[in-house]
Design a protein around this motif. Structure first.
Motif: not given
Length: 216
Positions: A47-56, A105-114
């Motif tokens: 939600p904090a990301w800018p809209k142009e990068y897929g955030g709210a 890929e991050i914005l689909d909420g499924e991909t895990v990063w470490c």
């Protein structure tokens, strides 16, 4: 009005996840998938990301309200390192190609990063890290060890800090890479905690090749 909007969203879209907190995270059941899909559709994964990068593109006050309501309802939220660290770093420092590859890929909420930061001899004193990345043609060859890697056994990608200039002062000469967790030579070993659960890991790198375009 915004607070009520978020409360209504939680009451309708998260009714099966309310009160589940961390216990509801990462499940591959239909309830979890439906919740993640609802968040993604409203751009609430980041939600904090800018809209142009897929955030709210929420304002600071809207973020405060959003975070408060989500926390009080104890609903689980996907993202973690991916939305908190990786995405913002790519937005500021990544190439256009890196943004196009990783942000959706991050914005689909499924991909895990470490996160590959801490080492047996370099935790809080991160400048003491010894993991090396040596340029070899179109790749960097990584050797070393990381520890306390949360979610490393589930992750698709790692953000890795490795020393690329051993002659620089120890707080310099460190580079930031994205590493495929399926890379040959990369080994994940579980660390079982006192509660007999598995969140942490050791990660070993033995001549792991990381493409040069994966350097951030």
């Amino acid at each position: 009005a915004f607070r009520q909007q978020i409360r209504d969203f939680i009451a309708t879209d998260a009714k099966n996840m309310i009160g589940r907190g961390f216990e509801g995270m990462g499940n591959q059941n239909p309830e979890w998938k439906a919740w993640v899909k609802s968040l993604a559709e409203r751009k609430y994964i980041a939600p904090a990301w800018p809209k142009e990068y897929g955030g709210a593109g929420l304002t600071p006050m809207e973020q405060f309200i959003f975070n408060t309501e989500m926390a009080e309802a104890r609903v689980p939220r996907p993202g973690g390192i991916a939305t908190g660290f990786v995405g913002p770093t790519l937005i500021v420092h990544g190439t256009e190609e890196q943004k196009q590859k990783y942000l959706p890929e991050i914005l689909d909420g499924e991909t895990v990063w470490c996160q590959g930061y801490s080492e047996p001899g370099a935790g809080s004193d991160l400048a003491s890290l010894q993991t090396r990345a040596v340029r070899d043609g179109d790749d960097y060859v990584v050797n070393g060890q990381k520890i306390w890697t949360s979610g490393g056994h589930l992750a698709k990608w790692m953000i890795l800090l490795a020393r690329t200039d051993p002659d620089a002062p120890k707080h310099r000469g460190i580079s930031y890479f994205i590493v495929d967790m399926k890379s040959p030579g990369l080994t994940v070993r579980p660390l079982i905690n006192a509660a007999n659960s598995h969140e942490f890991n050791e990660v070993f790198f033995e001549d792991v090749r990381v493409p040069k375009e994966n350097m951030i």
